[in-house]
Design an enzyme around this catalytic site. Structure first.
Site, PDB file in Angstrom:
ATOM      1  N   CYS A 160       0.801  -1.228   0.000  1.00  0.00           N
ATOM      2  CA  CYS A 160       0.000   0.000   0.000  1.00  0.00           C
ATOM      3  C   CYS A 160       0.833   1.277   0.000  1.00  0.00           C
ATOM      4  CB  CYS A 160      -0.944   0.012   1.196  1.00  0.00           C
ATOM      5  SG  CYS A 160      -2.183  -1.300   1.139  1.00  0.00           S
ATOM      6  N   HIS A 184      -9.018   3.039  -2.883  1.00  0.00           N
ATOM      7  CA  HIS A 184      -7.636   2.697  -2.520  1.00  0.00           C
ATOM      8  C   HIS A 184      -7.058   1.741  -3.573  1.00  0.00           C
ATOM      9  CE1 HIS A 184      -4.105   1.530  -0.459  1.00  0.00           C
ATOM     10  NE2 HIS A 184      -4.614   0.627   0.384  1.00  0.00           N
ATOM     11  N   CYS A 240      -0.733   2.334   6.577  1.00  0.00           N
ATOM     12  CA  CYS A 240      -0.306   1.018   7.034  1.00  0.00           C
ATOM     13  C   CYS A 240       0.015   0.169   5.814  1.00  0.00           C
ATOM     14  CB  CYS A 240      -1.392   0.362   7.885  1.00  0.00           C
ATOM     15  SG  CYS A 240      -2.983   0.167   7.057  1.00  0.00           S
ATOM     16  N   GLY A 258       0.640  -4.009   4.389  1.00  0.00           N
ATOM     17  CA  GLY A 258       0.479  -5.432   4.625  1.00  0.00           C
ATOM     18  C   GLY A 258       1.752  -6.107   5.104  1.00  0.00           C
TER      19      GLY A 258
END
Length: 403
Positions: free
Chosen positions: A98, A359, A389, A391
């Site tokens: 991300c 997203h 954040c 993964g």
């Protein structure tokens, strides 16, 4: 000492930042390839710096969280060629899930800061429409992950990590749904006010539609100008009727989690020499970037570790941040981060976040960079931050200064 080794760190300036509208998964971009989305923003960002010789581009760094299938084959280089940039311009695809798009911005800035390049493009592209599932087209998790409790968090789906955060930080369903409603409200207001117009490069594309009655192929021309995900009809009552997705007795739903999306963005960075040579006006200065690790099973709390680290590197306090783009992977994790760091809600996602706006994974960091630098210009704020954040248990944060 060899004089060639005596190079001072120089500043990296953002002179252009643009993005596509963000589409829902299988929405308006369902028939648009991710490499075409990338080519569009690469052409558009260069058009915002007229007179700048594209042959000066040292590299094009592109974030992509699932660099496979239609967005495989080093999609960065494919995008460079499709955009019509000179064959001499290279391209590299990077992946930090991300944070891939923000990582691309940081890596591009680093090349300028170190004196290795004077012109760089950072970008991100992701089509979640083309994904077969959230973990890629062929999922082969290391068996060791399941053999030891301390590694099992690696295999957790993102939704389950959000449930872990909601439970550990005691964030209830009502709070999550209220946060999601506010994300949609702010996003709808921003779209209505035209706040995204400066950062969006509208995308014209055609759709080939078969007419089953006549057997003919009909071509429909479309122009995507606005983000597709924000909804004015979202309410606490409507979200309250949704069932938990990841745990039978959980609180995370499709309504209080980020939307699966398609989109791309590009950011043009240059050195001070190029600013003067081509008479360019900087939008912002790249200040710093930091990443940090957290337990994989509560990956959503990653910004709590990354944000203080980034602020310490640049030497400013949290109170000096005028604008914070905190990616809303899930309402639960965004609320947990805001609680632990005591972030000012008025400065967090003033135009809405990923719950409403979407997203597209590896593109989001570059998309939010475009939102931030244009937002700081419009609002007159000085310092802004992007954080998310990541993964498998990480957090990232980047700091920018309006000029």
């Amino acid at each position: 000492m060899d004089n060639k080794m005596e190079r001072q760190i120089q500043d990296a300036y953002i002179v252009a930042a643009t993005r596509t509208p963000v589409a829902r998964r299988k929405g308006m971009f369902r028939n648009v390839r991710p490499d075409d989305l990338l080519a569009h923003v690469l052409k558009s960002v260069m058009a915002q710096a007229p007179g700048l010789d594209p042959a000066l581009i040292g590299d094009v760094i592109v974030g992509c969280a699932m660099p496979e299938a239609e967005q495989g084959m080093n999609v960065a280089r494919i995008g460079v060629l499709l955009a019509g940039l000179p064959n001499t311009v290279p391209g590299i695809t990077i992946n930090r899930f991300c944070s891939s798009g923000l990582q691309a911005v940081a890596d591009a800035a680093s090349q300028i800061q170190l004196g290795n390049a004077d012109v760089m493009i950072a970008a991100g592209t992701e089509s979640m429409t083309v994904m077969t599932n959230m973990m890629g087209n062929k999922v082969v998790v290391n068996p060791a992950v399941f053999a030891a409790d301390e590694q099992r968090g690696i295999a957790f789906g993102m939704g389950l990590t959000a449930e872990k955060v909601a439970q550990q930080w005691q964030i209830g369903r009502d709070a999550q749904d209220a946060f999601a409603v506010e994300s949609h409200r702010k996003a709808c207001a921003a779209i209505a006010a035209g706040h995204f117009k400066a950062e969006i490069s509208p995308l014209a594309f055609s759709e080939h539609l078969p007419d089953l009655k006549t057997g003919e192929l009909r071509i429909r021309q479309r122009l995507a100008e606005d983000d597709e995900g924000a909804r004015a009809d979202v309410s606490v009552d409507s979200l309250g009727r949704l069932k938990p997705v990841f745990h039978a007795r959980g609180t995370v739903t499709a309504g209080n989690a980020s939307q699966m999306s398609d989109g791309a963005a590009a950011v043009l960075l240059v050195s001070e020499k190029i600013l003067k040579q081509f008479n360019l006006t900087p939008l912002a200065r790249f200040c710093t970037y930091a990443v940090a690790g957290v337990p994989p099973e509560i990956m959503g709390i990653g910004p709590v570790a990354a944000i203080p680290k980034a602020l310490a590197q640049v030497g400013i306090s949290q109170q000096q941040l005028d604008w914070i783009e905190l990616n809303e992977a899930f309402a639960a994790q965004a609320l947990a981060v805001m609680h632990d760091l005591e972030l000012n809600p008025a400065r967090v996602n003033p135009l809405g976040g990923a719950i409403a706006l979407g997203h597209p994974l590896g593109a989001t960091g570059a998309i939010r960079t475009a939102t931030l630098v244009h937002g700081l210009q419009r609002s007159g704020g000085r310092y802004g931050m992007i954080s998310m954040c990541i993964g498998t248990g990480m957090g990232a944060a980047g700091v920018f200064e309006r000029l």
